[in-house]
Design an enzyme around this catalytic site. Structure first.
Site, PDB file in Angstrom:
ATOM      1  N   THR A   1       0.862  -1.180   0.000  1.00  0.00           N
ATOM      2  CA  THR A   1       0.000   0.000   0.000  1.00  0.00           C
ATOM      3  C   THR A   1       0.901   1.233   0.000  1.00  0.00           C
ATOM      4  O   THR A   1       1.853   1.325   0.765  1.00  0.00           O
ATOM      5  CB  THR A   1      -1.049  -0.028   1.136  1.00  0.00           C
ATOM      6  OG1 THR A   1      -2.056   0.937   0.845  1.00  0.00           O
ATOM      7  CG2 THR A   1      -0.474   0.238   2.512  1.00  0.00           C
TER       8      THR A   1
ATOM      9  N   HIS B   1      -6.056  -0.698   4.286  1.00  0.00           N
ATOM     10  CA  HIS B   1      -5.689   0.732   4.264  1.00  0.00           C
ATOM     11  C   HIS B   1      -6.957   1.510   4.613  1.00  0.00           C
ATOM     12  O   HIS B   1      -7.822   1.714   3.773  1.00  0.00           O
ATOM     13  CB  HIS B   1      -5.181   1.075   2.858  1.00  0.00           C
ATOM     14  CG  HIS B   1      -4.697   2.490   2.677  1.00  0.00           C
ATOM     15  ND1 HIS B   1      -3.626   2.801   1.870  1.00  0.00           N
ATOM     16  CD2 HIS B   1      -5.130   3.673   3.165  1.00  0.00           C
ATOM     17  CE1 HIS B   1      -3.424   4.118   1.878  1.00  0.00           C
ATOM     18  NE2 HIS B   1      -4.331   4.672   2.654  1.00  0.00           N
TER      19      HIS B   1
ATOM     20  N   CYS C   1      -3.824   8.028   7.015  1.00  0.00           N
ATOM     21  CA  CYS C   1      -4.469   6.717   6.962  1.00  0.00           C
ATOM     22  C   CYS C   1      -3.587   5.686   7.688  1.00  0.00           C
ATOM     23  O   CYS C   1      -2.432   5.965   7.988  1.00  0.00           O
ATOM     24  CB  CYS C   1      -4.646   6.263   5.521  1.00  0.00           C
ATOM     25  SG  CYS C   1      -5.611   7.387   4.487  1.00  0.00           S
TER      26      CYS C   1
END
Lengths: 160, 206
Positions: free
Chosen positions: A23, A46, A29
């Site tokens: 990711t 995520h 995040c």
């Protein structure tokens, strides 16, 4: 050959064997790697936001929130044959990208707390973390051995 | 009609927002142009409604290293203005202020960073003034905040704040062109969904 799974924002994917899960550019995040060493089943989520219950719009995806994404991903891993008792977590992200005096905008901190709370509720221990501070992180997770690399512009690469 | 989701916007409303971007960014570019003493054009803006991942790809890709200057706006329009400055524009601005260009974007010193920040401040002020005059609105501009990092991490900030109520971002996107070379530096206006209704109402296309 394993598959390289790219996990976007508000997404999660699972893999096994010699799959690699990546990711990119986590800011505020959080990336959560769940790994069962006994079966080699791996999942990477995520999330963007802490709490789905504050959201009234029914159209939005469950993969966006800590409290919905992590139980869903765990269920998928269990369905693949993962043993819940063996699963451990590594987390990264939750940065404050723009420093501000106004704490209303400190979503990174709230995301970290929410992911930790969701994992505790699922009885999954966190064995490594690289969270907070003020920079973006790319997370690469090898299902083969559970290794996780964090790369960032300021700190370079490191394994957690 | 009230806009519940960005994708509910009509073609006419999109056209009006594009014109808002045109006027705002035109003014901001004039400010930049006069500061650095170069001819700077803007390409015709586009109004984009995209998922978070598509939005990041659209503005350059998640791992691209870029300077992000974020300015929150509130009043008759709530949301943010985001400037995304690439190496060549940063070099130009830093050279204007200090006489020499930086080695690379990751080695900027504090004075250089604050010059860029101030440039963002001036441009945001110009952008917002133009929109305010257009529609007789009052819009306040908060102090700019800047970081140099991966584009995806920078864009996570508007994605999180604007994306709380849905899975898409609306932004009015402007590319700047210096001396006939596209420099791929961008000005984004990201209004919240609530203030979009208000803005379109003021402009007579609600």
């Amino acid at each position: 050959m394993g598959v390289k799974h790219i996990i976007g924002i508000s997404d999660w994917k699972v893999g096994r064997g010699d799959d690699v899960l990546v990711t990119y550019a986590l800011g505020s995040c959080i990336g959560t790697c769940l790994y069962d060493r006994t079966t080699g089943i791996a999942g990477l989520s995520h999330i963007m936001l802490p709490d789905s219950t504050a959201i009234i719009d029914g159209h939005t995806t469950r993969m966006k929130f800590a409290d919905t994404a992590l139980p869903d991903m765990l269920d998928r891993m269990k369905a693949m044959g993962a043993s819940p008792m063996a699963i451990k977590a590594k987390i990264a992200g939750g940065a404050v990208m723009f420093q501000t005096a106004n704490s209303r905008f400190n979503i990174g901190e709230r995301n970290i707390e929410a992911v930790k709370a969701a994992l505790m509720k699922l009885r999954i221990p966190i064995i490594a973390e690289d969270v907070g501070l003020n920079y973006g992180r790319t997370m690469t997770f090898w299902a083969e051995n559970g290794a996780v690399e964090i790369s960032s512009t300021v700190m370079g690469k490191k394994m957690i | 009609m009230s806009i519940g989701k960005y994708e509910d916007l009509s073609d006419i409303q999109i056209d009006v927002l594009r014109e808002v971007g045109n006027i705002g960014s035109g003014n901001a570019t004039t400010a930049l142009s006069s500061m650095v003493g170069k001819m700077i054009d803007i390409q015709v803006p586009s109004v984009k409604v995209l998922g978070f991942n598509e939005a990041i790809d659209e503005v350059g890709g998640a791992e691209k290293i870029i300077a992000g200057i974020l300015i929150r706006i509130n009043g008759d329009v709530d949301g943010m203005i985001m400037f995304l400055f690439e190496q060549n524009l940063i070099s130009l601005i830093v050279q204007t202020f200090f006489g020499s260009a930086p080695q690379d974007i990751l080695s900027l010193n504090e004075a250089e960073m604050s010059a860029l920040n101030e440039m963002g401040n001036i441009m945001a002020g110009s952008y917002v003034n133009a929109i305010s005059q257009l529609a007789g609105m009052t819009i306040d501009v908060e102090p700019p905040m800047m970081t140099i990092d991966m584009l995806g991490a920078i864009m996570s900030v508007p994605a999180i704040e604007m994306g709380e109520m849905g899975d898409q971002l609306l932004f009015i996107d402007n590319n700047m062109v210096i001396d006939n070379t596209s420099i791929q530096s961008k000005m984004l206006l990201l209004p919240t969904i609530d203030s979009l209704d208000h803005l379109l109402g003021k402009l007579g296309v609600a």
